[in-house]
Motif scaffolding. Structure first.
Motif, PDB file in Angstrom:
ATOM      1  N   LYS A   1      14.520  -7.726   0.494  1.00 30.03           N
ATOM      2  CA  LYS A   1      13.252  -8.219  -0.025  1.00 30.03           C
ATOM      3  C   LYS A   1      13.157  -9.736   0.153  1.00 30.03           C
ATOM      4  O   LYS A   1      12.138 -10.242   0.599  1.00 30.03           O
ATOM      5  CB  LYS A   1      13.136  -7.823  -1.493  1.00 30.03           C
ATOM      6  CG  LYS A   1      11.881  -8.268  -2.161  1.00 30.03           C
ATOM      7  CD  LYS A   1      11.847  -7.749  -3.584  1.00 30.03           C
ATOM      8  CE  LYS A   1      10.838  -8.469  -4.402  1.00 30.03           C
ATOM      9  NZ  LYS A   1      10.861  -8.042  -5.794  1.00 30.03           N
ATOM     10  N   GLN A   8       7.856  -2.939   0.495  1.00 29.91           N
ATOM     11  CA  GLN A   8       7.454  -2.064  -0.590  1.00 29.91           C
ATOM     12  C   GLN A   8       8.588  -1.118  -0.957  1.00 29.91           C
ATOM     13  O   GLN A   8       9.304  -0.635  -0.094  1.00 29.91           O
ATOM     14  CB  GLN A   8       6.239  -1.252  -0.159  1.00 29.91           C
ATOM     15  CG  GLN A   8       5.577  -0.487  -1.254  1.00 29.91           C
ATOM     16  CD  GLN A   8       4.281   0.161  -0.783  1.00 29.91           C
ATOM     17  OE1 GLN A   8       4.095   0.403   0.402  1.00 29.91           O
ATOM     18  NE2 GLN A   8       3.395   0.440  -1.696  1.00 29.91           N
ATOM     19  N   ILE A   9       8.743  -0.908  -2.239  1.00 32.53           N
ATOM     20  CA  ILE A   9       9.638   0.134  -2.746  1.00 32.53           C
ATOM     21  C   ILE A   9       8.722   1.166  -3.376  1.00 32.53           C
ATOM     22  O   ILE A   9       7.854   0.833  -4.181  1.00 32.53           O
ATOM     23  CB  ILE A   9      10.615  -0.417  -3.799  1.00 32.53           C
ATOM     24  CG1 ILE A   9      11.535  -1.453  -3.171  1.00 32.53           C
ATOM     25  CG2 ILE A   9      11.409   0.709  -4.430  1.00 32.53           C
ATOM     26  CD1 ILE A   9      12.441  -2.142  -4.167  1.00 32.53           C
ATOM     27  N   TYR A  10       8.901   2.405  -2.980  1.00 33.69           N
ATOM     28  CA  TYR A  10       8.016   3.453  -3.469  1.00 33.69           C
ATOM     29  C   TYR A  10       8.849   4.640  -3.940  1.00 33.69           C
ATOM     30  O   TYR A  10       9.021   5.620  -3.223  1.00 33.69           O
ATOM     31  CB  TYR A  10       7.058   3.870  -2.366  1.00 33.69           C
ATOM     32  CG  TYR A  10       5.915   4.702  -2.872  1.00 33.69           C
ATOM     33  CD1 TYR A  10       4.817   4.101  -3.459  1.00 33.69           C
ATOM     34  CD2 TYR A  10       5.957   6.079  -2.786  1.00 33.69           C
ATOM     35  CE1 TYR A  10       3.778   4.856  -3.936  1.00 33.69           C
ATOM     36  CE2 TYR A  10       4.914   6.843  -3.264  1.00 33.69           C
ATOM     37  CZ  TYR A  10       3.827   6.228  -3.835  1.00 33.69           C
ATOM     38  OH  TYR A  10       2.790   6.974  -4.318  1.00 33.69           O
ATOM     39  N   LYS A  77      10.192  -0.573 -11.986  1.00 32.86           N
ATOM     40  CA  LYS A  77       9.041  -1.495 -12.032  1.00 32.86           C
ATOM     41  C   LYS A  77       8.134  -1.291 -10.829  1.00 32.86           C
ATOM     42  O   LYS A  77       6.952  -1.601 -10.877  1.00 32.86           O
ATOM     43  CB  LYS A  77       9.524  -2.944 -12.073  1.00 32.86           C
ATOM     44  CG  LYS A  77      10.059  -3.355 -13.409  1.00 32.86           C
ATOM     45  CD  LYS A  77      10.522  -4.795 -13.381  1.00 32.86           C
ATOM     46  CE  LYS A  77      11.199  -5.159 -14.688  1.00 32.86           C
ATOM     47  NZ  LYS A  77      11.779  -6.502 -14.648  1.00 32.86           N
ATOM     48  N   SER A  78       8.696  -0.788  -9.731  1.00 35.11           N
ATOM     49  CA  SER A  78       7.935  -0.527  -8.514  1.00 35.11           C
ATOM     50  C   SER A  78       7.473   0.915  -8.464  1.00 35.11           C
ATOM     51  O   SER A  78       7.293   1.478  -7.405  1.00 35.11           O
ATOM     52  CB  SER A  78       8.811  -0.797  -7.286  1.00 35.11           C
ATOM     53  OG  SER A  78       9.297  -2.096  -7.298  1.00 35.11           O
ATOM     54  N   GLN A  79       7.298   1.522  -9.638  1.00 36.79           N
ATOM     55  CA  GLN A  79       7.030   2.952  -9.727  1.00 36.79           C
ATOM     56  C   GLN A  79       5.955   3.393  -8.757  1.00 36.79           C
ATOM     57  O   GLN A  79       4.853   2.862  -8.743  1.00 36.79           O
ATOM     58  CB  GLN A  79       6.626   3.326 -11.145  1.00 36.79           C
ATOM     59  CG  GLN A  79       6.420   4.804 -11.316  1.00 36.79           C
ATOM     60  CD  GLN A  79       6.037   5.148 -12.738  1.00 36.79           C
ATOM     61  OE1 GLN A  79       6.309   4.406 -13.645  1.00 36.79           O
ATOM     62  NE2 GLN A  79       5.395   6.285 -12.893  1.00 36.79           N
ATOM     63  N   GLY A  80       6.316   4.369  -7.937  1.00 39.19           N
ATOM     64  CA  GLY A  80       5.366   4.919  -6.985  1.00 39.19           C
ATOM     65  C   GLY A  80       4.593   6.054  -7.600  1.00 39.19           C
ATOM     66  O   GLY A  80       3.434   5.923  -7.944  1.00 39.19           O
TER      67      GLY A  80
END
Length: 102
Positions: A1, A8-10, A77-80
């Motif tokens: 990152k 993006q983290i998904y 926190k990067s909840q997809g």
């Protein structure tokens, strides 16, 4: 990152499958999310990260070693999307979401 290589983290969070109802339960509500994660450093993962960075010619890490708790919290926190409901609905929703977000 930090290198600008990850945009993006998904994460796809899948809860328990309830055989009686024939559906997936909410990941958080069904207790799948670990509540008491320790912030330990997994040395084998750290070695792999260091080796891969070197193999790719990217140099050393740009951030301090992250523990399991820190990484887990960053991913959440990067909840997809949370998979829940019938199998067809649950997985069709994720396919739709992934296709239209990219």
């Amino acid at each position: 990152k930090e290198r600008g290589m990850l945009t993006q983290i998904y994460p796809v969070l899948i809860g328990d499958f309830d055989k009686d109802k024939g559906e997936y339960l909410d990941y958080f509500a069904s207790g799948c999310y670990p509540k008491d994660v320790k912030n330990v450093i997994v040395k084998s993962i750290e070695r792999t990260v260091i080796n891969q960075l070197g193999r790719l010619g990217l140099g050393s890490r740009l951030v301090e070693n992250d523990g399991v708790k820190s990484v887990t919290e960053a991913i959440i926190k990067s909840q997809g999307i949370v998979i829940k409901g019938s199998e067809d609905d649950a997985f069709n929703n994720i396919i739709h979401d992934l296709v239209y977000r990219s």
